[in-house]
Design an enzyme around this catalytic site. Structure first.
Site, PDB file in Angstrom:
ATOM      1  N   CYS A 282       1.070  -0.875  -0.800  1.00  0.00           N
ATOM      2  CA  CYS A 282      -0.422   0.406   0.012  1.00  0.00           C
ATOM      3  C   CYS A 282       0.677   0.963  -0.150  1.00  0.00           C
ATOM      4  CB  CYS A 282      -0.779   0.098   1.230  1.00  0.00           C
ATOM      5  SG  CYS A 282      -1.711  -1.467   1.123  1.00  0.00           S
TER       6      CYS A 282
HETATM    7  N1  LIG Z   1      -2.108  -5.835   1.563  1.00  0.00           N
HETATM    8  C1  LIG Z   1      -2.728  -5.088   2.488  1.00  0.00           C
HETATM    9  O1  LIG Z   1      -2.277  -5.357   3.165  1.00  0.00           O
HETATM   10  C2  LIG Z   1      -4.097  -4.471   1.692  1.00  0.00           C
HETATM   11  C3  LIG Z   1      -4.351  -3.304   2.686  1.00  0.00           C
HETATM   12  C4  LIG Z   1      -4.846  -2.090   2.247  1.00  0.00           C
HETATM   13  C5  LIG Z   1      -4.988  -1.973   0.145  1.00  0.00           C
HETATM   14  N2  LIG Z   1      -4.800  -3.015  -0.305  1.00  0.00           N
HETATM   15  C6  LIG Z   1      -4.778  -3.421  -1.601  1.00  0.00           C
HETATM   16  O2  LIG Z   1      -5.920  -4.043  -2.330  1.00  0.00           O
HETATM   17  C7  LIG Z   1      -6.177  -5.085  -3.136  1.00  0.00           C
HETATM   18  C8  LIG Z   1      -5.326  -6.404  -3.152  1.00  0.00           C
HETATM   19  O3  LIG Z   1      -4.050  -6.482  -2.440  1.00  0.00           O
HETATM   20  P1  LIG Z   1      -4.174  -7.562  -2.288  1.00  0.00           P
HETATM   21  O4  LIG Z   1      -2.612  -7.443  -0.479  1.00  0.00           O
HETATM   22  O5  LIG Z   1      -4.502  -8.647  -1.187  1.00  0.00           O
HETATM   23  O6  LIG Z   1      -2.979  -8.603  -2.974  1.00  0.00           O
HETATM   24  P2  LIG Z   1      -2.682  -9.863  -3.139  1.00  0.00           P
HETATM   25  O7  LIG Z   1      -1.442  -9.887  -3.899  1.00  0.00           O
HETATM   26  O8  LIG Z   1      -1.689 -10.465  -0.895  1.00  0.00           O
HETATM   27  O9  LIG Z   1      -4.266 -10.802  -3.115  1.00  0.00           O
HETATM   28  C9  LIG Z   1      -4.037 -10.585  -4.871  1.00  0.00           C
HETATM   29  C10 LIG Z   1      -5.393 -11.899  -5.282  1.00  0.00           C
HETATM   30  O10 LIG Z   1      -5.899 -11.605  -6.449  1.00  0.00           O
HETATM   31  C11 LIG Z   1      -5.251 -12.888  -7.502  1.00  0.00           C
HETATM   32  N3  LIG Z   1      -5.052 -12.192  -8.856  1.00  0.00           N
HETATM   33  C12 LIG Z   1      -4.493 -11.181  -9.315  1.00  0.00           C
HETATM   34  N4  LIG Z   1      -5.097 -11.405 -10.853  1.00  0.00           N
HETATM   35  C13 LIG Z   1      -6.682 -11.897 -10.344  1.00  0.00           C
HETATM   36  C14 LIG Z   1      -7.284 -11.385 -11.761  1.00  0.00           C
HETATM   37  N5  LIG Z   1      -7.290 -11.094 -12.626  1.00  0.00           N
HETATM   38  N6  LIG Z   1      -9.170 -12.562 -11.016  1.00  0.00           N
HETATM   39  C15 LIG Z   1      -8.696 -13.346 -10.121  1.00  0.00           C
HETATM   40  N7  LIG Z   1      -7.274 -12.884  -9.331  1.00  0.00           N
HETATM   41  C16 LIG Z   1      -6.817 -12.476  -9.218  1.00  0.00           C
HETATM   42  C17 LIG Z   1      -3.689 -13.507  -6.700  1.00  0.00           C
HETATM   43  O11 LIG Z   1      -3.235 -14.623  -7.748  1.00  0.00           O
HETATM   44  C18 LIG Z   1      -3.985 -13.480  -5.337  1.00  0.00           C
HETATM   45  O12 LIG Z   1      -4.621 -13.696  -4.741  1.00  0.00           O
HETATM   46  C19 LIG Z   1      -4.890  -3.864  -3.707  1.00  0.00           C
HETATM   47  O13 LIG Z   1      -5.494  -2.821  -4.676  1.00  0.00           O
HETATM   48  C20 LIG Z   1      -4.162  -3.479  -2.470  1.00  0.00           C
HETATM   49  O14 LIG Z   1      -3.601  -2.079  -3.050  1.00  0.00           O
HETATM   50  C21 LIG Z   1      -4.472  -4.407   1.189  1.00  0.00           C
END
Ligand SMILES: NC(=O)c1ccc[n+]([C@@H]2O[C@H](COP(=O)([O-])OP(=O)(O)OC[C@H]3O[C@@H](n4cnc5c(N)ncnc54)[C@H](O)[C@@H]3O)[C@@H](O)[C@H]2O)c1
Length: 448
Positions: A282
């Protein structure tokens, strides 16, 4: 409410609605669990087949969330996970939690969001609610996500759709804090902004099944902007203390003690702590989504640029402090044996995304140091963006510590025995104030 919305509202209220969570990562998996615990039937979608196999057998690939969660899900008749996106017509509600990274030039990469929108459009049916959670710039839901869904629906002849009529769309920013036990998906208030009032209302009632407090806002743009504000706020304040760290250090003043002293003020001050650089999905990334979008409006985001400049310089600052510290022992970085303690970007998780440890290790290797690392949560370190590093965690014991010319503390995992490091290391460069307060430490400690 029109009949289609009314039908969905009743389904949501009676928990008869099926929820699809797309992207089962740090955000999607705990969300799927929270909604499942709230009594809903959940289908998880991910493009990564290994995650589906793990979930089927109750294995948790996100260690900090624990096996109990995945065992509960795999044993339940109300949860399943799949890579088959043709099943996206089954859920009544689809929540999108896919990555939103930046490209080489810090430009937003919405490929994952758009790919998902296309998959949703391909199977779109009347009466579905679609919620985007991925962090992005203001306007994405209305001007990128929705048009991609509609275009895809049209090209696959799914019929005619109108928001607020037979399609409902909202943005609800994800505020996950991996590793935190005090704030969980269930207890963190959830902002919800729909593209129209009915979408907001439907999304609020859906989240109320898994989240204690749901906060409706007037539009998707407000919800998108609030998330970016939260992350910019953190990036800027971390940059401020990082800069003050270097200034106070030059004056011989301990920034950690200064922050502790200032924190006694009961109003108008909030402590932020310096470190070896930003990490995670993030804070190092999201602010640039706004910078990029702001340019389209002729605006310059100077605070974001400056904060990024200061925070990105921190790994180099750690190298400079290490070089000076080794000099004090008549040693150079070249040829020195250096042990990096902690690879994850923050304590008690195994997440190495954007971790400053990668850059620190890379810089040390380029300067000719013999580098190894220890991280109790990260057995192997490889395939980092921009850093072709492939290493395994070494044991943290007397032998390793005595063999190291310098130990650099990058992450202060709570299971690490700091007293042992103090007892057996010669020199410790501490970027987290982890060695503070230890009695009878033999190692020379340099704060960085
Ligand atoms: N990790 C955090 O702490 C956090 C905090 C706030 C916001 N976010 C936001 O949340 C969102 C997701 O982040 P995250 O940390 O969960 O990411 P992540 O990489 O842990 O998880 C994303 C998942 O999506 C899957 N994926 C990718 N492309 C895909 C598709 N086309 N269809 C289906 N699945 C697909 C991946 O295989 C993965 O399992 C991002 O926008 C991030 O900025 C994350």
């Amino acid at each position: 409410m029109k009949p289609v919305a009314q039908e969905l509202a009743s389904k949501i209220q009676s928990k008869a609605s099926i929820v699809g969570v797309v992207g089962l990562g740090y955000v999607g998996l705990p969300l799927a669990d929270a909604l499942h615990t709230g009594g809903l039937r959940v289908i998880g979608f991910d493009i990564d087949p290994s995650k589906i196999t793990d979930l089927d057998s109750g294995v948790n690939y996100l260690k900090h969330l624990g096996e109990e969660m995945t065992q509960r899900l795999s044993a339940s008749e109300r949860f399943e996970a799949t890579t088959n996106f043709d099943r996206l017509d089954e859920p009544d509600v689809i929540i999108v939690c896919v990555p939103t990274p930046v490209g080489k030039h810090l430009e937003p990469n919405l490929d994952y969001v758009i790919d998902t929108a296309v998959s949703i459009g391909k199977k779109l049916r009347g009466g579905q609610l679609v919620v985007l959670e991925s962090t992005t710039y203001p306007g994405t839901t209305a001007t990128e996500f929705l048009p991609a869904i509609l275009e895809s629906a049209q090209s696959y002849d799914r019929g005619a759709f109108a928001v607020g009529d037979n399609l409902f769309v909202a943005f609800s920013p994800e505020r996950e804090n991996p590793g935190s036990t005090s704030h969980t998906t269930t207890t963190i208030p959830k902002l919800v902004g729909g593209l129209d009032p009915v979408s907001t209302e439907l999304a609020c009632s859906l989240y109320a099944h898994g989240v204690k407090e749901v906060v409706p806002v007037s539009s998707a743009e407000i919800a998108e902007s609030a998330k970016i504000l939260e992350n910019v706020f953190r990036a800027v304040n971390v940059a401020l203390v990082n800069e003050l760290k270097t200034v106070f250090d030059a004056m011989g003043i301990d920034v950690w003690e200064v922050i502790q002293a200032a924190s006694t003020k009961p109003f108008g001050f909030m402590p932020f702590y310096p470190g070896p650089g930003l990490g995670g999905h993030c804070i190092p990334i999201d602010p640039y989504y706004l910078s990029w979008k702001a340019r389209e409006h002729g605006c310059v985001t100077r605070f974001i640029e400056l904060a990024g400049e200061i925070n990105r310089a921190m790994p180099q600052y750690v190298i400079e402090k290490t070089t000076q510290a080794l000099n004090g022992d008549c040693k150079s970085v070249k040829g020195s044996t250096i042990l990096v303690v902690g690879l994850a970007y923050k304590p008690n998780v195994d997440d190495v995304r954007e971790s400053p440890a990668a850059e620190i290790i890379d810089l040390l290797i380029k300067q000719g140091a013999e580098v190894s690392y220890h991280d109790p949560h990260v057995d192997r370190f490889h395939n980092m963006r921009n850093y072709p590093i492939d290493m395994h965690s070494v044991a943290l014991d007397q032998q390793t510590l005595e063999a190291a010319d310098c130990v650099i503390i990058v992450t202060d995992h709570s299971v690490i025995d700091w007293a042992m490091i103090g007892e057996h290391a010669k020199l410790v460069v501490d970027t987290r104030n982890a060695m503070d307060g230890l009695q009878g430490v033999k190692a020379r400690i340099v704060k960085s």
